[in-house]
Design a protein around this motif. Sequence first.
Motif, PDB file in Angstrom:
ATOM      1  N   TYR A  22       0.841  -1.209   0.000  1.00 25.07           N
ATOM      2  CA  TYR A  22       0.000   0.000   0.000  1.00 25.07           C
ATOM      3  C   TYR A  22       0.872   1.253   0.000  1.00 25.07           C
ATOM      4  O   TYR A  22       0.605   2.202  -0.738  1.00 25.07           O
ATOM      5  N   ARG A  34      -1.656  -1.037  -4.927  1.00 21.13           N
ATOM      6  CA  ARG A  34      -2.654  -0.781  -3.891  1.00 21.13           C
ATOM      7  C   ARG A  34      -3.714  -1.874  -3.870  1.00 21.13           C
ATOM      8  O   ARG A  34      -4.147  -2.321  -2.804  1.00 21.13           O
ATOM      9  N   ARG A  35      -4.113  -2.337  -5.057  1.00 21.79           N
ATOM     10  CA  ARG A  35      -5.084  -3.438  -5.103  1.00 21.79           C
ATOM     11  C   ARG A  35      -4.485  -4.715  -4.522  1.00 21.79           C
ATOM     12  O   ARG A  35      -5.169  -5.474  -3.832  1.00 21.79           O
ATOM     13  N   TYR A  38      -4.696  -4.600  -0.789  1.00 23.14           N
ATOM     14  CA  TYR A  38      -6.006  -4.948  -0.256  1.00 23.14           C
ATOM     15  C   TYR A  38      -6.168  -6.468  -0.195  1.00 23.14           C
ATOM     16  O   TYR A  38      -6.684  -7.017   0.781  1.00 23.14           O
ATOM     17  N   TRP A  86     -13.924   1.171   4.311  1.00 24.35           N
ATOM     18  CA  TRP A  86     -13.462   1.065   2.932  1.00 24.35           C
ATOM     19  C   TRP A  86     -14.622   0.689   2.016  1.00 24.35           C
ATOM     20  O   TRP A  86     -14.809   1.273   0.938  1.00 24.35           O
ATOM     21  N   ARG A  90     -15.473   4.109   0.843  1.00 28.91           N
ATOM     22  CA  ARG A  90     -14.312   4.098  -0.058  1.00 28.91           C
ATOM     23  C   ARG A  90     -13.136   4.861   0.529  1.00 28.91           C
ATOM     24  O   ARG A  90     -12.404   5.550  -0.189  1.00 28.91           O
ATOM     25  N   ASP A  92     -10.074   4.221   1.468  1.00 29.83           N
ATOM     26  CA  ASP A  92      -8.959   3.292   1.447  1.00 29.83           C
ATOM     27  C   ASP A  92      -7.688   3.882   2.048  1.00 29.83           C
ATOM     28  O   ASP A  92      -6.790   3.149   2.442  1.00 29.83           O
ATOM     29  N   GLY A  95      -6.018   2.619   5.189  1.00 29.94           N
ATOM     30  CA  GLY A  95      -5.149   1.452   5.181  1.00 29.94           C
ATOM     31  C   GLY A  95      -3.729   1.777   5.592  1.00 29.94           C
ATOM     32  O   GLY A  95      -2.981   0.902   6.052  1.00 29.94           O
TER      33      GLY A  95
END
Length: 274
Positions: A22, A34-35, A38, A86, A90, A92, A95
């Motif tokens: 992240y 970033r994905r 997650y 999240w 949203r 994020d 994180g």
Amino acid sequence: MTPDNLLFLAVICLYLSGTILYLLGVLWQIPILRRASYAAAIGGFLLHSVCLGLSLREESGTMLLRGEFYFSLLAWSLLLIFFFLWWRLRMDFLGLLASPLALILFLSSQAVGGARQLPETLSGLFFGLHIGSLFLSISLLAMACGAGAGYLFLERKIKTKEKLTGFARALPSLSTFDRANQWAVTGGFPLYTIGLVSGFLWAKLTWQRIFSWDPKEVVAIFIWLLFAFLFHQRLFMGWRGRKTAWLAIWVFCLSIVSMLVINFFMPTHHSFTS
């Protein structure tokens, strides 16, 4: 190496990977990183859930009296709240706080080890209502603290007219940080109140008195008063931005000090005793 040890290491690796991916994704502006972060955090959370479930089953309920279980549960609660915010808002960017803090708490749960455990009086309903409500509230406070720190950092950059580059450029707007603070405070204060009230009721049933001037109880009431002030000013007086950011940071820090310092180093019937 036992299966339990492998599971423990897998959780650590996934949480650590989520944290690093992240941060790199934010700094280098690479969405795929970033994905991937997650995915790593979700994988770690699922395996962490398995760890908690196995601990409860194998220890036949005695795990509820062990200090390490509480730290592990707090780490799990923190990520649960993060995933909710999240998904729902949203947000994020939280994180940046959730994954590293969950990793630290999970590692701390092992540092506590089996040498410390809670008194047997602090089990049963106490665990389900008192601890559950407080841990969810503290997890929301952590999100408010992270949003507050982000707000103050970005606000300083804007006021000094510094060019937003790298990490600062990837941050959301001040209004998004403030909205995260509002959600966390709105949900966190009622939960903290439930946790506090249920604790006093349990004290009445267990020790025949609601309040005993125990250091943990005194600090908990002080935190509640500060949290109540933040809740009131935020919802009814229209406070926004800098003031609520600082207050959220202070309330969260006091909550952590209460858990770490008082539970370990002060004489109290909440202590993690040897």
